[in-house]
Motif scaffolding. Sequence first.
Motif, PDB file in Angstrom:
ATOM      1  N   HIS A 211       0.840  -1.197   0.000  1.00 53.65           N
ATOM      2  CA  HIS A 211       0.000   0.000   0.000  1.00 53.65           C
ATOM      3  C   HIS A 211       0.873   1.244   0.000  1.00 53.65           C
ATOM      4  O   HIS A 211       2.073   1.168   0.251  1.00 53.65           O
ATOM      5  CB  HIS A 211      -0.938   0.007   1.216  1.00 53.65           C
ATOM      6  CG  HIS A 211      -0.240   0.184   2.529  1.00 53.65           C
ATOM      7  ND1 HIS A 211       0.444  -0.840   3.156  1.00 53.65           N
ATOM      8  CD2 HIS A 211      -0.085   1.273   3.319  1.00 53.65           C
ATOM      9  CE1 HIS A 211       0.967  -0.386   4.280  1.00 53.65           C
ATOM     10  NE2 HIS A 211       0.672   0.894   4.410  1.00 53.65           N
ATOM     11  N   ASP A 213       0.745   5.174   1.727  1.00 54.20           N
ATOM     12  CA  ASP A 213       0.046   6.067   2.634  1.00 54.20           C
ATOM     13  C   ASP A 213      -0.264   7.369   1.890  1.00 54.20           C
ATOM     14  O   ASP A 213       0.082   7.524   0.729  1.00 54.20           O
ATOM     15  CB  ASP A 213       0.907   6.332   3.866  1.00 54.20           C
ATOM     16  CG  ASP A 213       1.188   5.042   4.642  1.00 54.20           C
ATOM     17  OD1 ASP A 213       0.333   4.143   4.642  1.00 54.20           O
ATOM     18  OD2 ASP A 213       2.279   4.945   5.238  1.00 54.20           O
ATOM     19  N   HIS A 378       4.759   0.058   0.318  1.00 55.63           N
ATOM     20  CA  HIS A 378       5.371  -0.733   1.387  1.00 55.63           C
ATOM     21  C   HIS A 378       4.377  -1.750   1.934  1.00 55.63           C
ATOM     22  O   HIS A 378       3.167  -1.657   1.692  1.00 55.63           O
ATOM     23  CB  HIS A 378       5.920   0.176   2.479  1.00 55.63           C
ATOM     24  CG  HIS A 378       4.892   1.091   3.107  1.00 55.63           C
ATOM     25  ND1 HIS A 378       4.348   2.174   2.453  1.00 55.63           N
ATOM     26  CD2 HIS A 378       4.309   1.072   4.333  1.00 55.63           C
ATOM     27  CE1 HIS A 378       3.478   2.779   3.243  1.00 55.63           C
ATOM     28  NE2 HIS A 378       3.431   2.122   4.387  1.00 55.63           N
TER      29      HIS A 378
HETATM   30 FE   LIG Z   1       1.703   2.364   5.686  1.00 61.19          FE
END
Ligand SMILES: [Fe+2]
Length: 479
Positions: A211, A213, A378
Motif C-alpha cells: 500500500h 500512505d 510498502h
Molecule cells: Fe503504511
Amino acid sequence: MQAAIKARVEKKEGSKSSISHRTFQINVANQLVPSELIGDKSNQQALISGWARLVTRLAVVSDEIATQQQQTIPETSYDELVSSPSPELIRRIRQCGSVVIHGTVPQNQVAMSFLILPKALKWLEETKEYIKLNPRVKGFPEDDKQVYEVYWSKPQQEARSHPQMIKTQAALLGIFTAPPQCQVSLTTPLVYADRLRIRTPGDATFALGPHMDGGSIERWEDLSYRKVYEKILQGRWEEFDAWDIENRTNAIQDLYPGPGSTGVFRSWQGWTSLSETGPNEGTLLVYPFIKEHTAYLLMRPLFKPKHERSEFKDDKDFLAPDNWELDFESTNFPGSPPYRNQELNDETHPHLELLRTMVRMPKVYPGDSVWWHSDVIHAVESKHQGKIPASVFYIPAVALTARNAEYIRDQRATFHSGRPAPDFPGGTGESDFVSRGTGDDLLTVEGREGMGLVPFQLTDGLSEGELQVRKAANAILGF
Ligand SMILES: [Fe+2]
C-alpha cells in the motif's frame, strides 16, 4: 465537474480523535472518472508513448529487483549521512525512495541499574516497564498485542528529540527540494507522535499488504495533489521529480478521512529499531524504484488490457505495451477506494510484479533506522519467523508547513492531557498512566520546538519561505 467546496472534516473514533475539527478549502473534481484525465489528442499520444516506455522500463526493473534484492536499498551510517553524503548515496536514495541508516542513535553504552545497555535497548526495556506499570494499555490485536497505543512514554520522547534523530531527520528532509519562496522549512523537523510495535516471534496478525500512505483517490481528485504528478499525467513520467516538495505542501491527502489517513504531510515515514531484525523476521518490505512505481500508479487507471490475462499462455504477452490501450469508459481507479490508503496487488497493478519485487529490509540492529518516502509502496511481512521480538518506535520525518503546524498545535493538547495523538483512535489513552513522559523528557531545543512547546527561532540565514513559515507556525501555536 470542478467545484470548490468548503469541507468540515470531523475525525471519527477508530480513525482519528475528535479533537481535530479542521476546516479548509478543497478544490475537488466531483465524481472524477479516469477519462477526464486523458485529455486531448496530443495528450493521448503522449500518454500512449509514455506508457509504452514505462512498462518496458518496469520489466527491466522487475528483473533487477529480483536479482539484487536488498542491494537495491541503500544503506548508510549516521556519520556519513549527516556529515559527508556522497553524490552517489543521494542518487541511490532518490532512485530507491527508501534508506537504512545504521547507528542513528549511538551504540555507546548507557548504565541502567546494574545493566549496561545500548541506548535503543535501554529504551525498549523502559518501554516494557511502562507497559507493565500500566496494564490497561490498548493495542492490536487486543488479546496478543503487537502494536501498542502508546504515544507519550519517556523513551519515545527521548528518541523523537535525540540530537542525532533531529540531525538525521533534517538530512533526510534536505533530500527534498523547494523554491526559496515556498512556505516550507526542510531544516525544521516536527515531532509527530506515533505508536510502537513489539512484534513477537510467530506472529501472523500484523501483516499489511502492499500500500501507499497519503490517501488514495486524493492523488487524482485533489487538484493540488494532482499537480504533484502533472508530468506523469502528461505522459512525460521521466521528468517527474518525487523530491520536489512544493505542491505536496498544499495537497489534501485526506479528502475522505479514514483509518490510517492523515492531514499531515509525512515527508518520510520511518521507524527506529529497538532490536536486531532481518528478512523474514517480521520486517518491512518496499518497492525500491519510486519514480517508476509512482508513474505506473498514476497512469494505470487510464489504461486497460485489450485481452485478459487468462487469454495468454505467457504473462509477458499480457503485460506487453501493445496489449494495452487508453480506457475511455472506466469509472474505476484500481485499488483506490475513498476512505482508505492506496492498495496495490498483482491483479490491480500487474506490471509492478509485486510478488517478486517487494523487497525485505536488510538486517538492522538496535539504534538503526529505516525510512521511506511518503509515496513508496510498502508492506509488512505476513509472519515473524525470527526468534526475538521485532521492536520499533515509529518516528517519521515531518517538515514544517503551516498545515503541519496546525496538527502540532492539536497534538500538543493531546500531549498535555495524555490522550492519543489526533491522527489516532481516541479515548482516554495514557491520561491516567503512571510514569508518563513530560516536556522535560525532550532532550533538545529542536525537540521542544517540534512539539510546539517553545517558539521556532527566527535565526539569520533562513530562506524567505522558511522565515515566513516559522513566523506563521509561531502564530498558529499562539506564540
Ligand atoms: Fe503504511
